[in-house]
Design an enzyme around this catalytic site. Sequence first.
Site, PDB file in Angstrom:
ATOM      1  CG  ASP A  34       1.065  -1.616  -0.505  1.00 45.75           C
ATOM      2  OD1 ASP A  34       0.571  -1.882  -1.613  1.00 45.75           O
ATOM      3  OD2 ASP A  34       2.178  -2.027  -0.135  1.00 45.75           O
ATOM      4  CE1 TYR A  37      -6.747  -4.826  -2.051  1.00 43.74           C
ATOM      5  CE2 TYR A  37      -5.427  -5.254  -0.085  1.00 43.74           C
ATOM      6  CZ  TYR A  37      -6.295  -5.695  -1.071  1.00 43.74           C
ATOM      7  OH  TYR A  37      -6.708  -6.998  -1.063  1.00 43.74           O
ATOM      8  CG  ASP A  38      -3.375  -2.073   3.887  1.00 42.20           C
ATOM      9  OD1 ASP A  38      -3.667  -3.140   3.314  1.00 42.20           O
ATOM     10  OD2 ASP A  38      -2.217  -1.771   4.199  1.00 42.20           O
ATOM     11  CB  SER A  83      -1.084 -12.144   3.773  1.00 40.05           C
ATOM     12  OG  SER A  83      -2.384 -12.153   4.337  1.00 40.05           O
ATOM     13  CG  LEU A  84       3.137 -10.768   7.617  1.00 40.45           C
ATOM     14  CD1 LEU A  84       4.440  -9.975   7.577  1.00 40.45           C
ATOM     15  CD2 LEU A  84       3.063 -11.586   8.889  1.00 40.45           C
ATOM     16  CD  GLU A 114      12.964 -11.276   9.460  1.00 38.92           C
ATOM     17  OE1 GLU A 114      13.468 -12.322   9.890  1.00 38.92           O
ATOM     18  OE2 GLU A 114      12.017 -11.262   8.639  1.00 38.92           O
ATOM     19  CE  LYS A 116       4.718  -5.744   3.902  1.00 40.04           C
ATOM     20  NZ  LYS A 116       4.905  -5.568   2.446  1.00 40.04           N
ATOM     21  CG  ASP A 118       6.821  -3.399  -2.508  1.00 33.77           C
ATOM     22  OD1 ASP A 118       5.954  -4.276  -2.372  1.00 33.77           O
ATOM     23  OD2 ASP A 118       6.621  -2.316  -3.087  1.00 33.77           O
ATOM     24  NE  ARG A 137       1.362 -14.116   0.237  1.00 33.91           N
ATOM     25  CZ  ARG A 137       2.175 -13.896   1.265  1.00 33.91           C
ATOM     26  NH1 ARG A 137       2.095 -14.668   2.336  1.00 33.91           N
ATOM     27  NH2 ARG A 137       3.058 -12.914   1.224  1.00 33.91           N
ATOM     28  CD  GLU A 174       8.307 -10.596  -0.488  1.00 33.47           C
ATOM     29  OE1 GLU A 174       7.410  -9.911  -0.992  1.00 33.47           O
ATOM     30  OE2 GLU A 174       8.096 -11.434   0.414  1.00 33.47           O
ATOM     31  CE1 TYR A 226       9.545 -13.841   4.687  1.00 31.84           C
ATOM     32  CE2 TYR A 226      10.998 -12.570   3.274  1.00 31.84           C
ATOM     33  CZ  TYR A 226       9.745 -13.072   3.565  1.00 31.84           C
ATOM     34  OH  TYR A 226       8.688 -12.817   2.715  1.00 31.84           O
ATOM     35  CE  LYS A 290       9.247 -12.850   9.940  1.00 34.58           C
ATOM     36  NZ  LYS A 290      10.151 -13.723   9.159  1.00 34.58           N
ATOM     37  CE  LYS A 314       2.753  -2.791   4.002  1.00 38.38           C
ATOM     38  NZ  LYS A 314       1.742  -2.346   3.054  1.00 38.38           N
ATOM     39  CB  CYS A 408     -12.203  16.668 -25.650  1.00 40.93           C
ATOM     40  SG  CYS A 408     -10.767  15.572 -25.723  1.00 40.93           S
ATOM     41  CB  CYS A 411     -10.919  15.386 -30.240  1.00 37.70           C
ATOM     42  SG  CYS A 411     -12.287  15.086 -29.100  1.00 37.70           S
ATOM     43  CB  CYS A 426     -13.783  13.406 -24.511  1.00 35.04           C
ATOM     44  SG  CYS A 426     -13.792  13.385 -26.325  1.00 35.04           S
ATOM     45  CB  CYS A 431     -11.158  11.516 -28.707  1.00 33.24           C
ATOM     46  SG  CYS A 431      -9.899  12.403 -27.759  1.00 33.24           S
TER      47      CYS A 431
END
Length: 672
Positions: A34, A37-38, A83-84, A114, A116, A118, A137, A174, A226, A290, A314, A408, A411, A426, A431
């Site tokens: 995450d 990604y963020d 989303s948050l 609360e 979070k 997953d 969602r 969730e 929630y 919240k 997070k 490799c 192979c 390779c 292979c």
Amino acid sequence: MKDVKVEAEIRALRNEIEKHDELYYRQADPEISDREYDQLKHDLEALEAAHPEWVPNDTPTQRVGDDLVEGFESYIHRLPMLSLDNTYSEDEFFAFVERIVKGLEVVSVDFVVEPKIDGVAVSITYENGKLVRAVTRGNGTEGDDITANVLFIEELPRELKGADLPDVIEIRGEIYMRNDEFDRINAERSAAGLEEFKNPRNLAAGTVKMLDRDEVARRKLSIVLYGLGFCQPEIVSSQSEFSQTLTHWGFPVGERIWETRGAEEAWQAIEELDSLRDQLPYPTDGAVVKTNRLDQQDQLGKTSKAPRWAIAFKFAAEQSETVLEGITLQVGRTGVLTPVAELRPTQLAGTTVSRATLHNQEEMQRKDVRIGDSVILEKAGEIIPAVIRVVLEKRPRDSVPFVFPESCPKCGTPTRKLEGEVALRCLNIKCPAQVKGRLQHFASRQCMDIEGLGEAVVEQLVERSLVSNLSDIFRLAYDQIVALEKFAEKSSRNLLEAIEQSKTKKLWRLIHGLGIPQVGATAAKDLAKHFGSVAHLREANVETLVEIDGIGEKTAQGIVAYFDSEVNAAVVDSLFELGVNPTAPEMIERSQAIFEGTSFVITGTLPTMKRDEAKALIESKGGKVAGSVSKKTTYLLTGESAGSKLTKAESLGVKILSEADLIQGIEKGSLV
């Protein structure tokens, strides 16, 4: 004048984010954490802020992730399901509180903190106290109807008890899988010789979208409620009061919920939750904070993708120190060599870890990772652990840099680094490691979805020389399968039946399964719709391919090169000779394609048609249906409670249609 380099970087970031959105939301099989990604989104936001003239209306930084998939009817949320925003920093958390206080013009604010969880976000609708629908969602505006699967969750009330029940209420929560249930399922799969699932979140996400109800029933899902969505009439005035109401109605709620006053108390609750999270029965990766009072939530409002009155903090990824005892090289289906750290076993995030990714040669050299080093591991978001740094002060005196082989390891073929790439490859398509990877990809759930043909089975088939390319799957006989380890009569016949059923899967699944470079599920669907068959696709040239929305020049070149290969062409020919006959998208007669070249967006509740019915009708006439309004939108089809999409369409000059306008236009043969 445009900065071509910056524009290319923005485009690359958008493509990378959309790739990971597809993996996370639709395939439940993420490749990165995450936090990684963020960071991608943060980098894109910074570039878009510096160059607002290059920001399209559908940029991934301004929208909710989309988990809508084929096979499920979709429903519009009465109240958008956003989303948050995330933060990993204490300073950013206190800045969030400061914005709240300033926005409300008060001295202090009450918060609810609360865990979070997953899992998979869901909205449960009750009408007159009875459960009528469970919806994911989706894209925030509409989601997939998963009611049939959610009804297997035993602790979810089917009917609310008590007086003064609301006429209609959307309760958000969730869906997750308990750690002990996840372990039970993996133990069974291991005993059966099947590939184990990666983590509870991915398994829960995959299960709620299964069409096999018997399998859903066998996998015990759980739920925590929630959040308050649409409610008529209003029944509570605060988040804490709503939690108490949920408990009174018999809903499962969070193990611990903190009611706090001001920033300091909220921060103390976050720290306490962090210290307790390993004791919780479900995977949690942070804390949700919240604003407690609902009137203050309304006052603070929301952005296009997240409320301003809440944030997800997070937790830091868990780390552990151990010794790197060896380095092995894995070879993937495309021939890329990936270094893997072989570790002295250590505890990390509740599991024993003995292997971790080292990414690639360039990354290893940057960190100067060597055999014998003491290293720091990190695991975030239930993704495979990674070596993040070397403890140099503990390095053995006789250590030497790791030297990548010139051939490799699987192979013996010489390796090469292609122009513009950091990875060694390779280039031998025969292979064994590549063959296994291609077969696993072809049989995977996001491609041909051949149940029972997982990693362990593929490995046996290749090692016994029963399968050497994709078409060999369809040559397998009962006697060959039943002789495999952990196979008996029933499991062998089940696998043969799954292989037979895959022959008529949708065309896009076959195109995706072929493993054409740069062609993921989305591109495969676009190609299937445009060409209607593999035969037409393999005749296309680069110029034809780049005319398709979403297909760039590099992807087009990869498609042409794939079919130009004599080896690939022979495999594709064999697939069809062996009875593979994919279901092609319905082709529209030219005379009926009155909406060809137009793009629709649907919003609000239509008088007589459900949204999916209107979408199917538009697509049957050659039109496209998008999820958000942009400059490319031709028509906005509106119903009751149209909302912000109508406002945006009006500002862009998009033509507004009612359901009656649409039907009349179809009858006339034109909307003009």
